[in-house]
Design an enzyme around this catalytic site. Sequence first.
Site, PDB file in Angstrom:
ATOM      1  N   HIS A  95      48.049  44.338  31.775  1.00 19.05           N
ATOM      2  CA  HIS A  95      48.026  42.839  32.246  1.00 19.05           C
ATOM      3  C   HIS A  95      47.507  42.138  32.043  1.00 19.05           C
ATOM      4  O   HIS A  95      47.241  41.335  31.756  1.00 19.05           O
ATOM      5  CB  HIS A  95      47.384  43.475  33.658  1.00 19.05           C
ATOM      6  CG  HIS A  95      46.076  43.775  34.014  1.00 19.05           C
ATOM      7  ND1 HIS A  95      45.617  44.549  34.213  1.00 19.05           N
ATOM      8  CD2 HIS A  95      45.399  42.620  34.239  1.00 19.05           C
ATOM      9  CE1 HIS A  95      44.015  44.636  33.892  1.00 19.05           C
ATOM     10  NE2 HIS A  95      43.806  43.367  34.772  1.00 19.05           N
ATOM     11  N   ASP A  96      45.994  42.952  30.879  1.00 14.04           N
ATOM     12  CA  ASP A  96      45.148  41.988  29.941  1.00 14.04           C
ATOM     13  C   ASP A  96      46.094  41.709  28.389  1.00 14.04           C
ATOM     14  O   ASP A  96      46.934  42.193  28.246  1.00 14.04           O
ATOM     15  CB  ASP A  96      43.524  42.913  30.202  1.00 14.04           C
ATOM     16  CG  ASP A  96      43.547  42.575  30.513  1.00 14.04           C
ATOM     17  OD1 ASP A  96      43.394  41.729  32.103  1.00 14.04           O
ATOM     18  OD2 ASP A  96      42.573  42.845  31.419  1.00 14.04           O
ATOM     19  N   HIS A 113      31.349  42.506  39.869  1.00 19.33           N
ATOM     20  CA  HIS A 113      31.333  41.287  40.531  1.00 19.33           C
ATOM     21  C   HIS A 113      32.016  41.447  42.124  1.00 19.33           C
ATOM     22  O   HIS A 113      32.337  42.105  41.674  1.00 19.33           O
ATOM     23  CB  HIS A 113      31.656  40.263  39.390  1.00 19.33           C
ATOM     24  CG  HIS A 113      32.451  41.197  39.001  1.00 19.33           C
ATOM     25  ND1 HIS A 113      33.108  41.036  37.541  1.00 19.33           N
ATOM     26  CD2 HIS A 113      34.318  40.385  39.207  1.00 19.33           C
ATOM     27  CE1 HIS A 113      34.137  41.206  37.403  1.00 19.33           C
ATOM     28  NE2 HIS A 113      35.038  40.756  38.397  1.00 19.33           N
ATOM     29  N   GLU A 125      37.271  51.421  31.986  1.00 16.53           N
ATOM     30  CA  GLU A 125      37.761  50.116  30.868  1.00 16.53           C
ATOM     31  C   GLU A 125      36.985  49.567  30.651  1.00 16.53           C
ATOM     32  O   GLU A 125      35.876  48.315  30.863  1.00 16.53           O
ATOM     33  CB  GLU A 125      38.175  48.803  32.360  1.00 16.53           C
ATOM     34  CG  GLU A 125      39.441  48.014  31.462  1.00 16.53           C
ATOM     35  CD  GLU A 125      38.526  46.313  31.713  1.00 16.53           C
ATOM     36  OE1 GLU A 125      39.252  45.750  30.913  1.00 16.53           O
ATOM     37  OE2 GLU A 125      37.617  45.893  32.480  1.00 16.53           O
ATOM     38  N   ARG A 154      39.684  52.211  38.376  1.00 15.96           N
ATOM     39  CA  ARG A 154      39.687  52.494  37.903  1.00 15.96           C
ATOM     40  C   ARG A 154      38.131  51.229  37.569  1.00 15.96           C
ATOM     41  O   ARG A 154      38.217  50.893  38.250  1.00 15.96           O
ATOM     42  CB  ARG A 154      40.683  51.292  37.162  1.00 15.96           C
ATOM     43  CG  ARG A 154      41.065  50.414  36.231  1.00 15.96           C
ATOM     44  CD  ARG A 154      41.961  49.268  36.224  1.00 15.96           C
ATOM     45  NE  ARG A 154      41.592  48.684  35.147  1.00 15.96           N
ATOM     46  CZ  ARG A 154      41.615  48.011  34.086  1.00 15.96           C
ATOM     47  NH1 ARG A 154      40.492  46.936  35.399  1.00 15.96           N
ATOM     48  NH2 ARG A 154      41.555  46.837  33.680  1.00 15.96           N
ATOM     49  N   ASP A 205      35.642  48.840  36.588  1.00 15.55           N
ATOM     50  CA  ASP A 205      36.095  47.369  35.546  1.00 15.55           C
ATOM     51  C   ASP A 205      35.147  47.275  34.644  1.00 15.55           C
ATOM     52  O   ASP A 205      34.125  46.851  35.491  1.00 15.55           O
ATOM     53  CB  ASP A 205      36.674  46.818  36.588  1.00 15.55           C
ATOM     54  CG  ASP A 205      37.068  45.222  36.604  1.00 15.55           C
ATOM     55  OD1 ASP A 205      38.354  45.047  35.389  1.00 15.55           O
ATOM     56  OD2 ASP A 205      36.674  44.293  36.374  1.00 15.55           O
ATOM     57  N   ASP A 235      41.940  35.709  39.752  1.00 11.54           N
ATOM     58  CA  ASP A 235      42.501  36.810  38.665  1.00 11.54           C
ATOM     59  C   ASP A 235      42.743  37.452  38.853  1.00 11.54           C
ATOM     60  O   ASP A 235      42.741  38.653  38.349  1.00 11.54           O
ATOM     61  CB  ASP A 235      40.109  37.067  37.865  1.00 11.54           C
ATOM     62  CG  ASP A 235      40.320  37.580  36.971  1.00 11.54           C
ATOM     63  OD1 ASP A 235      41.407  37.397  36.066  1.00 11.54           O
ATOM     64  OD2 ASP A 235      39.635  37.966  36.399  1.00 11.54           O
ATOM     65  N   GLN A 265      32.942  34.902  40.582  1.00 13.45           N
ATOM     66  CA  GLN A 265      32.965  36.063  40.310  1.00 13.45           C
ATOM     67  C   GLN A 265      31.471  36.468  39.579  1.00 13.45           C
ATOM     68  O   GLN A 265      30.958  35.615  38.460  1.00 13.45           O
ATOM     69  CB  GLN A 265      33.661  36.759  39.564  1.00 13.45           C
ATOM     70  CG  GLN A 265      35.283  36.870  39.826  1.00 13.45           C
ATOM     71  CD  GLN A 265      36.550  36.838  37.742  1.00 13.45           C
ATOM     72  OE1 GLN A 265      36.823  36.357  37.367  1.00 13.45           O
ATOM     73  NE2 GLN A 265      36.844  38.183  38.171  1.00 13.45           N
TER      74      GLN A 265
HETATM   75  C1  GLC Z   1      38.824  43.449  33.480  1.00 11.82           C
HETATM   76  C2  GLC Z   1      40.419  43.199  34.098  1.00 11.82           C
HETATM   77  C3  GLC Z   1      40.384  41.945  33.786  1.00 11.82           C
HETATM   78  C4  GLC Z   1      39.960  41.220  34.396  1.00 11.82           C
HETATM   79  C5  GLC Z   1      38.225  41.256  34.399  1.00 11.82           C
HETATM   80  C6  GLC Z   1      37.563  40.607  35.517  1.00 11.82           C
HETATM   81  O1  GLC Z   1      38.907  43.167  32.537  1.00 11.82           O
HETATM   82  O2  GLC Z   1      40.806  44.157  33.757  1.00 11.82           O
HETATM   83  O3  GLC Z   1      42.126  41.260  34.075  1.00 11.82           O
HETATM   84  O4  GLC Z   1      40.131  39.654  33.870  1.00 11.82           O
HETATM   85  O5  GLC Z   1      37.467  42.690  34.423  1.00 11.82           O
HETATM   86  O6  GLC Z   1      37.046  41.041  37.033  1.00 11.82           O
HETATM   87  C1  GLC Z   2      37.916  42.135  30.306  1.00 16.64           C
HETATM   88  C2  GLC Z   2      38.916  41.304  29.553  1.00 16.64           C
HETATM   89  C3  GLC Z   2      39.682  40.966  28.629  1.00 16.64           C
HETATM   90  C4  GLC Z   2      38.567  40.872  27.422  1.00 16.64           C
HETATM   91  C5  GLC Z   2      37.219  41.815  27.556  1.00 16.64           C
HETATM   92  C6  GLC Z   2      35.959  41.516  26.621  1.00 16.64           C
HETATM   93  O1  GLC Z   2      38.894  43.666  29.769  1.00 16.64           O
HETATM   94  O2  GLC Z   2      40.424  41.502  30.964  1.00 16.64           O
HETATM   95  O3  GLC Z   2      40.263  40.286  28.543  1.00 16.64           O
HETATM   96  O4  GLC Z   2      39.193  40.464  26.422  1.00 16.64           O
HETATM   97  O5  GLC Z   2      37.310  41.882  29.027  1.00 16.64           O
HETATM   98  O6  GLC Z   2      35.667  42.432  26.768  1.00 16.64           O
END
Ligand code: GLC
Ligand code: GLC
Length: 639
Positions: free
Chosen positions: A400-401, A195, A336, A292, A294, A152, A262
């Site tokens: 990046h998402d 995770h 995030e 950040r 995550d 990922d 994950q």
């Molecule tokens: C966050 C990241 C994304 C990743 C997800 C799981 O949303 O931005 O790229 O797939 O977490 O770690």
């Molecule tokens: C994480 C993922 C994104 C998804 C979001 C859902 O940020 O990267 O793709 O939309 O989670 O909450």
Amino acid sequence: MLQTPAPSLQTPWKPADAGLARLWAALHQRCGGAADWPAFDGRVRAHLGRLRDELALLYGRRADFESFVVNLLEQAFASWRSRDAALKALDAQREGAPEWFQSQALLGGVCYVDLFAGDFAGVEARIPYFKELGLSYLHLMPPFKCPDPHSDGGYAVSSYREVNPRLGKIGDLRRLAARLREAGISLVLDFVFNHTADEHEWALAAAAGDPKYQDFFFIFPDRVEPDRYEYTLREIFPDEHPGAFSQLADGRWVWTTFHSYQWDLNYANPAVFSAMAGEMLFIANLGVEFLRMDAVAFIWKRLGTGCENLPEAHTLLRAYNALARIAAPSLLFKSEAIVHPDDVVKYIAPTECQVSYNPLQMALLWNSLATREVNLLQQALENRHALPAGTAWVNYVRSHDDIGWTFADEDAAQFGIKGFDHRQFLNRYYVNRFPGSFARGVPFQDNPATGDCRISGTCASLCGLEQGDPHAVARMLLLHGIALSAGGIPLIYLGDEIGMPNDPGYLQDPGKAGDSRWVHRPPRDPARDAQRDDPTTPVGRIYQGLRRLIATRAATPAFAGGRLIGFNTRNGSVLGYTRPCAAGSVLVLANFSEHAQAVQAEVLQAQPATADELVTGARMNLRAGLWLAPYQMLWLAVG
Ligand code: GLC
Ligand code: GLC
């Protein structure tokens, strides 16, 4: 200097709260003899109460709660002691100027180490480029050890203390952090704490049946519990596996919100909190200034809920925040949370995450480009932009998402827009299933069962550069111009500043083919890089245009901080807001349509008769009203 104990700190601490006094005495007994204890002790005294209170909400009923807290702090002290002198100096500096990140000169960039420059040394070699662009914040996508080929993009971490050997050694990362810091650039790394990878030693031990590590994850013998949970869970990556659980080789089921490799960590277990605190402080000591955080929405689970945005998720973040204040004080958190806007803001506070992605503004920029209407964006700026003191948005055009349409249905309803239908329209528009669309995006996690779908695509491809749309460059500059002028920290996905198009090459890579987000993560193209100073090329027009915006912003005090007042342009295609400032306010006007648009003189009556446009230097006569060219943006100095 920091090591010099202030006399008052050498005296025993006797807080009125008996529980706190006990915790402190136990800690002091173990660590108080060390030479560098006093500086640490000062911060313990300031933040222990908050740390203890937050942790008590999660683990306070346990008989061993106090020894858990003392052990945690002892571990934090060891981490503090190994922190570089340069970082300790930075700690003191940032404690003295906590608002430093509100500066209008702060500008972020984000990239993958390998795709941008090969390895850590390659990134270091590009520091002059970051300076040229004006970056002072660099987010490197997770560079830690991870499974191959499926990781990922690094978000499956096999070890938080080792880096991916293809990128270099841990010492190279440490050195890069120092070089960046010397160049005035803050390093940003992820704390992927929801995770670990299935190859992390904790996961391997759990898979092998070690009870200690089984308790680090959510592992169930059969489908009974997973079925009960899934009744109320949303699917995040349905393309890869339905639901939120994956089956292990021995038949058991493990919680995997994202990919099957994950594994979600179980923070109801205090050992997980402590273990991850150790990893967090290790990462901080590499020289990271923003972590950040995550996937914050997912870090606590409770049966019968959606297991997103639960109150305990906030408690956890606040506990980590308090710990960071004690052991790595210059470390800031960036949230995030790509969720409903009411939930996004709940993560933002000086005591929780000081900065946060602004996914609403991001999504509504694209919405306005598609509809040529600024209604939802204007409403968001007026009603959902203000943040508490000491915090800031990170405003971005794309990351990046994927782009998800996370606006609130209630907000849309005020304009008679039906959320579900409108999202369907936006998805069609951005994947070129709508006649006349300029965009060339790709669907992400298209889920016919729910109608859910998100969008992948680079800024250039979503703005029409690929098919030579005459307005593509102006659209790109407009979107970045809003992110640069609306307040907070603007963040550029590196590559967008040279108009990198979508890259279908990921389809040939077995580690990437199943995930369309790779279409917008192209390796940096040196040929485009070389065109960046040539104004006869689209690349040159994008890059030079962006640099002018960046330089103008950095020179304009009104763009510091986040205060913004909506300005009603009385033209549905023209966004308006004022950035108020004693040293000179700025009125921003932005045309989201491919037709010239008027802002009438009467709308501008309260403004001065003339105003300079900050980017071009042109003097405008506001009494005559204004015409904005297609996709034009004006930054007007209105005093
Ligand atoms: C966050 C990241 C994304 C990743 C997800 C799981 O949303 O931005 O790229 O797939 O977490 O770690
Ligand atoms: C994480 C993922 C994104 C998804 C979001 C859902 O940020 O990267 O793709 O939309 O989670 O909450």
